[in-house]
Structures are given as C-alpha cells and as structure tokens.
Motif scaffolding. Structure first.
Motif, PDB file in Angstrom:
ATOM      1  N   ILE A 187       0.856  -1.187   0.000  1.00  0.00           N
ATOM      2  CA  ILE A 187       0.000   0.000   0.000  1.00  0.00           C
ATOM      3  C   ILE A 187       0.892   1.236   0.000  1.00  0.00           C
ATOM      4  O   ILE A 187       1.815   1.350   0.808  1.00  0.00           O
ATOM      5  CB  ILE A 187      -0.934   0.002   1.224  1.00  0.00           C
ATOM      6  N   ASP A 188       0.620   2.158  -0.922  1.00  0.00           N
ATOM      7  CA  ASP A 188       1.401   3.389  -1.050  1.00  0.00           C
ATOM      8  C   ASP A 188       0.499   4.594  -0.845  1.00  0.00           C
ATOM      9  O   ASP A 188      -0.689   4.582  -1.198  1.00  0.00           O
ATOM     10  CB  ASP A 188       2.041   3.485  -2.442  1.00  0.00           C
ATOM     11  N   GLN A 189       1.078   5.655  -0.298  1.00  0.00           N
ATOM     12  CA  GLN A 189       0.350   6.916  -0.210  1.00  0.00           C
ATOM     13  C   GLN A 189       1.255   8.052  -0.620  1.00  0.00           C
ATOM     14  O   GLN A 189       2.454   8.040  -0.327  1.00  0.00           O
ATOM     15  CB  GLN A 189      -0.194   7.162   1.196  1.00  0.00           C
ATOM     16  N   GLY A 190       0.667   9.072  -1.297  1.00  0.00           N
ATOM     17  CA  GLY A 190       1.450  10.162  -1.852  1.00  0.00           C
ATOM     18  C   GLY A 190       1.327  11.480  -1.129  1.00  0.00           C
ATOM     19  O   GLY A 190       1.478  12.539  -1.746  1.00  0.00           O
ATOM     20  N   LEU A 191       1.039  11.465   0.170  1.00  0.00           N
ATOM     21  CA  LEU A 191       0.963  12.720   0.918  1.00  0.00           C
ATOM     22  C   LEU A 191       2.325  13.390   0.992  1.00  0.00           C
ATOM     23  O   LEU A 191       3.367  12.723   0.983  1.00  0.00           O
ATOM     24  CB  LEU A 191       0.459  12.464   2.342  1.00  0.00           C
TER      25      LEU A 191
END
Length: 431
Positions: free
Chosen positions: A46-50
């Motif tokens: 799971i990746d997040q771009g914040l």
C-alpha cells in the motif's frame, strides 16, 4: 514471533509514503527484503502520496480506512511500515485498523533478535530492543518485542502496561531502565576483554583488513574463499547465507600467504539504509575492527541495480561510527551474475566473483600491495648459535636467498617493521 509460528511464513502488508522518501521504489524493495529476512511475505503493498505524514495516524484518514478494508479482504493481520513511527501513531493505527503495526526500526530489531548468536551480539541487540520499548510501553498489541527482550534477559513476558495504573507503568519503566544499565555493564566488561585481545593482536604486528559493506553483498562468501586459500582449515569458515543480516558477529581469521606474509581478515556486520541509530551505537564495539583496520574492503553487490545507493549507505554508516581516512578497496562482487568481464582491476577497484579463485587471487594481490608496503628487504647474518632466529624467519618471513658462510647463515629476507627492528643487530652493513 511466537514459538508456534517460528517456522511459519507470515503474510503481511507493507506500506510507505512515496513523497517523503527519495528513491521510493528502491526503499520499498529493501523493506520487502527485510520482511523476507524476518520470515514474512509481503502479500500486499500500500502506497500513499501525501507530502507529509499525518501526525496522528501517519497515513491520511481515507487511507487508514482503505488499509482496514484491504486487510480484512485479504485476511491479513500485520502491517510493516517503511518509516519510524511515534508511539501514538502506532497506537492509533492499531486501534483504527485492528492490525499489528511494525515500523522499520521494530522490524530490524526483530531480525537482529533472531540473528544474534554470541553473548556480545545478544547484549547489543537487547540494549537496542529495550531502548526501543521504553517510550512504547502502552502501544504494543502483541508485545512481540517485549517477549523477545524479556526472554533475552532471562525473564518471562514483557513490560507493557496491563491496566494496573500509572504506578505499574512507572515500575515497568524503571525495570527496563535497570535492565538496560545491567546489560550495558555486562557489555562494557566484554568490551574490556576484547580490547585486551585486540591489543595482543596489535603487538603481533599483523596488518588488519576489514570487510565492510551492505548486508548480503557477499562479505562472508569472500572471507570464506580467502580462508579456503590461505587459512588453516575448513573449520575456520564463517556462516554465510543468501539473506539480509545472516550474521551479526565480527569474525577474525588469520591468512598466511605462500611468501609467509600474514594478515588478519575481519568480516563485519552488514549495513542497511537508515539503520536505527541505537543499533549503530550498540554495534560500535563490534565494528571496532573496521575502525582500527589498516585497510577496508568494501564489498558491493554489483548485480543489484541499486548498488550505488548501497555504496552510499555504507559510506554514510562508516562516517557515523567514526571510520574515516582508512584506505579502501572497492570490490564489486557477483560479477558472475552480470555480463561484466571478471576479474577486472582498475586501480583500487575490482570487479570479481567471490566464488571464483582467480578473482580471489587478484583481490589478494591488491590487499598485499596495500598493507605490506612497509616491508623492507634486507640482508641478515645470523650466527649458527642463533639457529632459533633462522627457524623463526623461515616460518614467518619471505626468504629470498639463503647462503651458509663461515660466520653463520646469511639471509636476504623481506621483513615487516616489527621483525626488522627486532633483528636489526643481524643486519649486514654494505661494504
């Protein structure tokens, strides 16, 4: 991990924040390798771009909901995050997702906890684990690290607050602090013994060459190859396995070459990017062989596309532990897994394969050229009455020529600085 699951590979989620890490894909591939080293398998990423982490839950609110749903859909119960989280972030994530949360430092500590073999390594890891637990007494759901450190300390379970109030929490904190102090005292005593052994090795006048580099680059394989060629037997082989942090202990072996030159070769613990600072501090004594070396050989996994990042990690870690201004050979290993020609030497760089004897011979000559520069060639005239000196030199020096003359045995010999000074009285002065 619990005893019942020690041989069972656990399916986990790996997760990260893409905009907060340079070369994010490499960082996540490294995290996956660390997970595998801990007997786990990354079943979901799971990746997040914040732009920056959420102060309460690290991930954004929507991503936290997504994580919970994905975990339930795939029947996963553990998430490993490629960052160091605050205790409150761990607690909040565990409460909102129902998952066990392991951050990067926690993961590396778990790996180190299963790899430590010697008393020194066990103490170093225990200190780092206890220091990691101290601010997290109320955050752990499963107490995995608590149980590990408690077992390592000879006690039972962990120290997590079990609902008995602030007094119990403070008691737990004091207990951990006492165990840290006790372990540090034990480690200090062990270090004194090692300093004595190191001093004895220094008196022997043998050069010290240390293998350093990223974990799993092939340091132990290189050492074992050199020991097979120039050591004293197969029983001197060190442990090697294709995994991260296969061993945490520094191994030292003596190599004796056909010309009777000798050196000490050290195999040190491998590095990894963002190695926790408390682990770096804990392993300073183990890495003292590198700090006191006459020559470093940085072993590099040339077959890995990220080898330049690994070299940068090694250089950074060496600086952090105070290892500077020591000559270095850059040994690009695993060339047999690439299309490169090997062995191929250019100045202080070598492309080689650790299991290839010709490669090891080239590496050996590079080592010798570096560490035996201080050797002197001289002529000694040794009276027949001092036959023990001749015997010693035959066993420990490179004899270039032997003549028997009326006054004794005349040797043209190559000597290290210690022996040159010791046998100065026998030097033949040119007419």
């Amino acid at each position: 991990m619990s005893e019942t699951n020690v041989n069972q590979v656990q399916e986990v989620i790996i997760a990260g924040m893409s905009k907060t890490v340079s070369n994010y894909d490499y960082a996540m591939s490294e995290l996956e390798a660390l997970v595998e080293a801990n007997n786990m398998h990354a079943a979901l990423r799971i990746d997040q771009g914040l732009d920056k982490p959420n102060s309460a839950t690290y991930f954004g609110k929507g991503k936290v909901v997504e994580i919970k749903e994905d975990a339930e859909a795939h029947d996963l119960h553990i998430m490993v995050i490629n960052a160091d989280l605050t205790p409150s972030q761990v607690r909040n994530l565990e409460e909102q997702t129902g998952l066990q949360i392991i951050d990067r430092t926690g993961l590396i500590l778990e790996i180190f906890g299963t790899r430590a073999r010697s008393k020194e390594a066990n103490l170093q890891v225990k200190i780092a684990q206890l220091q990691y637990q101290l601010p997290r007494l109320r955050t752990s759901i499963s107490n995995r690290l608590d149980q590990q450190a408690g077992a390592a300390a000879g006690g039972g379970g962990g120290f997590t607050n079990r609902g008995s109030g602030e007094t119990q929490l403070e008691l737990n904190r004091r207990t951990i602090q006492d165990r840290i102090s006790h372990a540090k005292h034990e480690l200090k005593e062990l270090n004194k013994d090692e300093e004595v052994r190191r001093s004895q090795r220094d008196k022997a006048g043998l050069p010290n060459v240390a293998l350093v580099g990223y974990t799993n680059a092939g340091k132990s394989t290189t050492m074992n190859g050199l020991v097979r060629l120039f050591g004293k037997g197969e029983d001197k082989q060190v442990f090697e396995k294709d995994m991260l942090f296969a061993t945490l202990d520094t191994s030292i072996r003596q190599l004796t070459f056909p010309d009777n030159k000798q050196l000490l070769l050290s195999d040190t613990v491998g590095f990894v990017s963002n190695l926790p600072h408390n682990l770096i501090n804990a392993f300073r004594s183990t890495l003292a062989e590198a700090a006191n070396a006459d020559l470093l050989i940085q072993v590099i996994d040339y077959a890995d596309p990220h080898y330049k990042e690994m070299m940068a990690t090694t250089d950074k870690t060496l600086k952090e532990i105070g290892v500077t201004d020591i000559p270095m050979i850059y040994a690009y290993n695993k060339a047999d897994l690439t299309e490169a020609n090997y062995p191929n030497q250019q100045d202080d760089q070598l492309i080689y394969a650790a299991k290839d004897e010709k490669s090891l011979q080239v590496l050996t000559q590079m080592m010798k050229d570096k560490v035996f520069k201080g050797y002197v060639t001289t002529t000694l005239l040794i009276p027949f009455s001092d036959g023990d000196v001749v015997a010693y030199l035959n066993d420990n020096a490179n004899i270039l020529k032997t003549d028997y003359v009326a006054d004794g045995t005349q040797l043209e010999v190559e000597l290290n600085s210690v022996d040159a000074q010791r046998y100065e009285k026998y030097v033949v002065t040119p007419a």
